[in-house]
Design a protein around this motif. Structure first.
Motif, PDB file in Angstrom:
ATOM      1  N   UNK A 116       0.831  -1.204   0.000  1.00 54.08           N
ATOM      2  CA  UNK A 116       0.000   0.000   0.000  1.00 54.08           C
ATOM      3  C   UNK A 116       0.868   1.258   0.000  1.00 54.08           C
ATOM      4  N   UNK A 117       1.919   1.249   0.816  1.00 50.59           N
ATOM      5  CA  UNK A 117       2.822   2.401   0.842  1.00 50.59           C
ATOM      6  C   UNK A 117       3.554   2.573  -0.488  1.00 50.59           C
ATOM      7  N   UNK A 118       3.935   1.470  -1.105  1.00 53.45           N
ATOM      8  CA  UNK A 118       4.628   1.536  -2.384  1.00 53.45           C
ATOM      9  C   UNK A 118       3.704   2.062  -3.478  1.00 53.45           C
ATOM     10  N   UNK A 119       2.432   1.609  -3.483  1.00 52.51           N
ATOM     11  CA  UNK A 119       1.456   2.104  -4.457  1.00 52.51           C
ATOM     12  C   UNK A 119       1.198   3.591  -4.227  1.00 52.51           C
ATOM     13  N   UNK A 120       1.066   4.000  -2.966  1.00 52.55           N
ATOM     14  CA  UNK A 120       0.870   5.418  -2.654  1.00 52.55           C
ATOM     15  C   UNK A 120       2.066   6.238  -3.121  1.00 52.55           C
ATOM     16  N   UNK A 121       3.261   5.722  -2.911  1.00 53.99           N
ATOM     17  CA  UNK A 121       4.455   6.428  -3.371  1.00 53.99           C
ATOM     18  C   UNK A 121       4.513   6.538  -4.875  1.00 53.99           C
ATOM     19  N   UNK A 122       4.155   5.458  -5.562  1.00 59.81           N
ATOM     20  CA  UNK A 122       4.141   5.483  -7.024  1.00 59.81           C
ATOM     21  C   UNK A 122       3.112   6.488  -7.529  1.00 59.81           C
ATOM     22  N   UNK A 123       1.929   6.485  -6.920  1.00 67.37           N
ATOM     23  CA  UNK A 123       0.876   7.432  -7.304  1.00 67.37           C
ATOM     24  C   UNK A 123       1.326   8.869  -7.062  1.00 67.37           C
ATOM     25  N   UNK A 124       1.936   9.112  -5.929  1.00 65.30           N
ATOM     26  CA  UNK A 124       2.410  10.458  -5.616  1.00 65.30           C
ATOM     27  C   UNK A 124       3.494  10.893  -6.594  1.00 65.30           C
ATOM     28  N   UNK A 125       4.344   9.965  -6.994  1.00 64.70           N
ATOM     29  CA  UNK A 125       5.419  10.297  -7.926  1.00 64.70           C
ATOM     30  C   UNK A 125       4.860  10.590  -9.324  1.00 64.70           C
ATOM     31  N   UNK A 126       3.879   9.809  -9.753  1.00 65.46           N
ATOM     32  CA  UNK A 126       3.343   9.955 -11.095  1.00 65.46           C
ATOM     33  C   UNK A 126       2.417  11.183 -11.198  1.00 65.46           C
ATOM     34  N   UNK A 127       1.564  11.372 -10.208  1.00 65.71           N
ATOM     35  CA  UNK A 127       0.536  12.407 -10.313  1.00 65.71           C
ATOM     36  C   UNK A 127       0.915  13.743  -9.689  1.00 65.71           C
ATOM     37  N   UNK A 128       1.966  13.797  -8.920  1.00 66.03           N
ATOM     38  CA  UNK A 128       2.318  15.069  -8.288  1.00 66.03           C
ATOM     39  C   UNK A 128       3.497  15.714  -8.922  1.00 66.03           C
TER      40      UNK A 128
END
Length: 128
Positions: A116-128
């Motif tokens: 979950x933390x890795x997916x959140x990090x990936x999402x934050x990296x891609x979308x932010x």
């Protein structure tokens, strides 16, 4: 005076192990040494062999990769999630958490939290 089974050095009748090469000199010494080695290997998770040793090595590898990804992307904001994912997976951190909770965490909750933390990090990296 008898000689060592392995290196030929002179040993006393009362010696269980060769003073030069540490080879057991009788069956009882061999048995005790094998028991000691087996006990130590079980205590260390098979010394890195077998399913437990492989799982532990994989945890370290995934944890360190996540920590490096976190340090690399720290300025992008996503690094915090990757750092936390890496810390959750590392065996010493997991062991400390289990000690504090007083019970084992298990593999699935640890993997779910890290995922979950890795997916959140990936999402934050891609979308932010």
């Amino acid at each position: 005076m008898p000689s060592c089974r392995n290196c030929g050095t002179g040993v006393k009748d009362s010696d269980n192990f060769c003073p030069t090469c540490a080879t057991p000199q009788n069956d009882e010494a061999s048995r005790r040494l094998n028991e000691y080695i087996d006990k130590r290997a079980r205590g260390l998770g098979g010394g890195g062999h077998g399913p437990d040793g492989l799982r532990r090595r994989l945890q370290y590898a995934v944890g360190y990769v996540a920590l490096v990804a976190g340090l690399t992307t720290l300025t992008a904001g996503a690094g915090v999630f990757f750092l936390l994912a890496g810390l959750v997976v590392l065996p010493p951190v997991q062991s400390l958490a289990e000690t504090q909770l007083g019970r084992p965490l298990g593999d699935r909750p640890t993997a779910a939290a890290a995922g979950a933390l890795f997916v959140a990090g990936t999402a934050a990296f891609v979308f932010v």
